[in-house]
Design an enzyme around this catalytic site. Structure first.
Site, mmCIF file in Angstrom:
data_model
loop_
_atom_site.group_PDB
_atom_site.id
_atom_site.type_symbol
_atom_site.label_atom_id
_atom_site.label_comp_id
_atom_site.label_asym_id
_atom_site.label_seq_id
_atom_site.Cartn_x
_atom_site.Cartn_y
_atom_site.Cartn_z
ATOM 1 N N LYS A 136 0.835 -1.211 0.000
ATOM 2 C CA LYS A 136 0.000 0.000 0.000
ATOM 3 C C LYS A 136 0.870 1.262 0.000
ATOM 4 C CE LYS A 136 -4.201 -1.140 -0.418
ATOM 5 N NZ LYS A 136 -4.747 -2.324 -0.046
ATOM 6 N N LYS A 219 -4.816 -13.096 -13.173
ATOM 7 C CA LYS A 219 -6.008 -13.139 -12.334
ATOM 8 C C LYS A 219 -7.097 -12.167 -12.782
ATOM 9 C CE LYS A 219 -6.888 -13.019 -7.438
ATOM 10 N NZ LYS A 219 -6.415 -12.655 -6.136
ATOM 11 N N LYS A 222 -10.792 -6.519 -10.410
ATOM 12 C CA LYS A 222 -11.325 -5.227 -10.813
ATOM 13 C C LYS A 222 -10.234 -4.178 -10.931
ATOM 14 C CE LYS A 222 -13.118 -5.708 -6.229
ATOM 15 N NZ LYS A 222 -14.246 -6.298 -5.585
#
Ligand code: TRP
Length: 356
Positions: A136, A219, A222
């Site tokens: 992150k 994979k 979204k």
């Protein structure tokens, strides 16, 4: 004559008791989905199918992890819409509020409280070492908030609040689960209690199917960009468009050639949604070098449309049925709070938070 009948009745009573006993002995399962967008085929085959099977066998708590999604600062309108659409899609997929406890994380203040309590014994060093946190930092360097750092504590609170032992999650969540065990064990040790059992990852192995995306990158997800994922709510035209654009190549150069990654992906998708005969037909075409990817994609698109159709219809119906969705959320929150409030009472007591 009389004695066998008596014995028979006793036997029935015994088994009813046994059933009741086993029901409360059912193992506790907890899992959450982040409310950051719509469900796609990858979510369906990777998680939802597992959840649907589990609700028959375990005492399941499934929730929408909306607190978790706040780390990226969604607008209030988006936040609310996302929560609602994930709930609708959960229901449309077959999660049954009669069989499992289906709720929204932020409806349980007990989770926020347990998160606070666990944070007192979660060390900054161990949180900083967490792989998902490091990732992150790399991805959103201008928004490294404390919520991101303590994501694993919140997830531990989600799980420990119901004292779950089984957590259906993918490999990428393994480290978070390990931290949940660490925090639970640490609490038990510090306060000399056995409040929290150890939660472990759990899936019905045979059902874990990895669904690749359409852009050839592996994979379905979204975050990989528009067109990579097929959402359960996608309209037929959109599905056709996305599938026809899927990455392929110029075809095999020799008979029975090993398939390159992008072609394997197309076949994996077909395996998930098409019939065995259809799959066998295109396998054969590939092996004899007669395959036409345009035809294969056309077939794949139609099979995907047929597969997602019942979901799309139910999603549309439920999106209009505010009352049902509201009732599900209310009832779910009530049921979940029963279990959560018991845990939080015991946790407070163990720590010494008692009435003066
Ligand atoms: N971190 C999980 C994910 O990204 C979502 C999640 C939040 C979760 N809390 C949980 C999963 C508790 C299982 C149990 O997919």
């Amino acid at each position: 004559m009389f004695l066998p009948q008596c014995l028979f009745i006793l036997k029935i009573i015994g088994s009813i008791e046994a059933i009741a006993y086993f029901r409360c002995m059912k193992e506790i399962v907890v899992s959450g989905i982040r409310s950051t967008g719509n469900l796609h085929l990858g979510n369906y085959f990777g998680a939802m199918k597992n959840f649907i099977r589990m609700q028959d066998e375990f005492n399941c708590f499934f929730f929408i992890a909306d607190y978790h999604s706040l780390t990226t600062h969604p607008s209030p309108a988006d936040f609310h819409l996302n929560v609602k659409s994930v709930l609708v899609e959960y229901l449309a997929c077959g999660l049954d509020p009669e069989k499992c406890t289906l709720y929204i994380q932020s409806d349980l203040p007990e989770i926020a409280e347990l998160y606070l309590l666990l944070n007192m014994n979660a060390y900054v060093g161990e949180l900083e070492r967490c792989t998902s946190f490091k990732e992150k930092i790399r991805k959103q360097p201008d928004n490294i908030n404390a919520g991101l750092l303590t994501y694993p504590t919140l997830m531990a609170a989600d799980i420990l609040i119901h004292r779950a032992v089984k957590v259906p999650v993918g490999k990428d969540q393994e480290q978070h689960l390990e931290m949940a065990r660490t925090f639970g064990n640490r609490f038990n040790r510090m306060y000399e209690t056995e409040l929290f059992p150890e939660p472990y990852a759990f899936n019905f192995g045979t059902q874990l199917v990895k669904i690749p995306g359409l852009d050839g990158s592996g994979k379905m997800g979204k975050s990989e960009g528009e067109g990579n994922a097929i959402f359960l709510a996608d309209a037929p035209e959109l599905i056709r468009k996305k599938v026809m654009r899927a990455v392929s190549d110029s075809g095999p150069a020799v008979m029975n050639q090993e398939k390159p990654e992008v072609i394997k992906n197309l076949f994996s998708l077909m395996e998930a949604v098409s019939s065995a005969e259809t799959l066998a037909f295109f396998e054969e075409q590939y092996n004899v070098m007669k395959i036409r990817y345009g035809d294969m994609k056309k077939q794949l698109a139609e099979d995907m449309i047929a597969f997602t159709d019942p979901f799309r219809k139910r999603i549309l119906e439920l999106s209009k049925d505010e009352k049902t969705v509201q009732q599900v959320a209310r009832r779910g929150a009530e049921k979940a709070r029963e279990s959560a409030s018991k845990t939080i009472r015991e946790a407070r007591n163990a720590i010494g938070i008692r009435q003066i």
